[in-house]
Design a protein around this motif. Structure first.
Motif, PDB file in Angstrom:
ATOM      1  N   SER A 115     -10.131  41.233 -70.935  1.00  0.00           N
ATOM      2  CA  SER A 115     -11.220  40.091 -70.894  1.00  0.00           C
ATOM      3  C   SER A 115     -10.404  38.725 -70.485  1.00  0.00           C
ATOM      4  N   VAL A 116      -9.496  38.531 -71.036  1.00  0.00           N
ATOM      5  CA  VAL A 116      -8.569  37.114 -70.716  1.00  0.00           C
ATOM      6  C   VAL A 116      -8.269  37.283 -69.083  1.00  0.00           C
ATOM      7  N   LEU A 117      -7.919  38.359 -68.890  1.00  0.00           N
ATOM      8  CA  LEU A 117      -7.434  38.400 -67.318  1.00  0.00           C
ATOM      9  C   LEU A 117      -8.697  38.345 -66.603  1.00  0.00           C
ATOM     10  N   ILE A 118      -9.722  38.895 -66.910  1.00  0.00           N
ATOM     11  CA  ILE A 118     -11.077  38.901 -65.939  1.00  0.00           C
ATOM     12  C   ILE A 118     -11.601  37.389 -66.345  1.00  0.00           C
ATOM     13  N   TYR A 119     -11.904  36.921 -67.440  1.00  0.00           N
ATOM     14  CA  TYR A 119     -12.639  35.722 -67.468  1.00  0.00           C
ATOM     15  C   TYR A 119     -12.065  34.512 -67.906  1.00  0.00           C
TER      16      TYR A 119
END
Length: 299
Positions: A115-119
């Motif tokens: 999620s950190v990579l995406i958002y």
């Protein structure tokens, strides 16, 4: 979808797959992987959990969808436990951990970094709320309950063991730090950040090696538990939020997390307490594999 799958999800999954591959070809042994897993659990996970909980802004939590997510966890847990006990005849401790595998998603070590990579770090408030909930209330509940249910030690010994558990101590200290708004010195934060960053890859790699020794042929109990995890639980989260918090902007991340693979702590706790794990292990393997596409679609 393809960009999310290849750019964000597969890089994280590849660490688990690498461990599985090296375990299959005998390059890394199960004994070595268990040592890595233990070091990760007692040394690197506590700072990761501590910083996450100590620094999180509880006031920013989407309270209603988080409460609905917790309700879905409770209902799915009770349902799965009853199925494991009454239909498949599993022992209490094993049925307990199979039910845990349905509701305790691998959010901290898998969904969170994805999620950190995406958002980006500022865009994962909802995932952070779930991780905080699961890392404090749910995780502590399962650690304590399996200590008491496994029957491998008396109540006094179980309490003494829990009082020395580094993850439980990290949770307690982090909650207190957050509640009193205790400022953390910058050098301490840097050290904890540095150490905590090692927990996800080390744990994923070690568990991949350990899982490589397990058979992949699914049995009826594995198919049922994996189906409850990958289909029923996300549908329950979606239905509850859609019904009682329609249009909530936090909903997509809650559903994304619910669609993630089973948390590896069910296996770790089974290993620690000598609980039968021939069903728990393939559930984790199959949910890791089968969750790749749904996660890419939902992200």
């Amino acid at each position: 979808m393809f960009d999310v799958l290849t750019g964000n999800i597969l890089p994280v999954f590849s660490v688990l797959a690498l461990g599985f591959l090296l375990g299959r070809i005998g390059m890394v042994s199960g004994i070595e992987a268990r040592a890595i897993n233990r070091v990760s659990f007692i040394v690197f996970q506590p700072p990761l959990i501590f910083l996450l909980i100590a620094r999180i802004d509880v006031a920013s939590f989407p309270v209603r969808p988080l409460a609905l997510y917790a309700c879905a966890e409770i209902v799915a847990f009770v349902l799965t436990y009853q199925i494991a006990r009454r239909i498949f005849g599993r022992e209490v401790a094993e049925a307990w951990l199979l039910a845990m595998a349905v509701v305790f998603v691998n959010s901290l070590l898998y969904i969170w970094p994805i999620s950190v990579l995406i958002y980006g770090l500022d865009g994962v408030t909802s995932i952070g709320a779930i991780v905080a909930w699961d890392s404090t209330v749910a995780f502590a509940f399962f650690i304590i309950s399996i200590e008491l249910l496994s029957g491998d030690r008396g109540a006094g010994a179980a309490v003494a063991s829990m009082s020395r558990n580094p993850v439980l101590l990290a949770i307690l200290l982090a909650v207190l730090t957050n509640l009193i708004a205790l400022p953390l010195p910058a050098p301490l934060v840097t050290a904890l950040d540095f150490a905590g960053a090692a927990a996800p890859p080390l744990t994923l790699f070690a568990v991949g090696v350990i899982l490589s020794a397990s058979p992949l042929v699914p049995t009826p109990v594995v198919i049922t538990i994996a189906g409850l995890k990958l289909v029923l639980f996300p549908l329950m989260v979606w239905a509850l939020i859609s019904q009682f918090s329609p249009g909530d902007p936090a909903a997509p991340q809650f559903i994304l997390n619910a669609a993630g693979p089973s948390g590896m702590m069910a296996f770790s706790l089974a290993l620690l307490h000598g609980v039968r794990s021939d069903a728990i292990t393939p559930v984790i393997i199959w949910t890791c594999l089968l969750s790749l596409i749904p996660l890419a679609l939902l992200a």
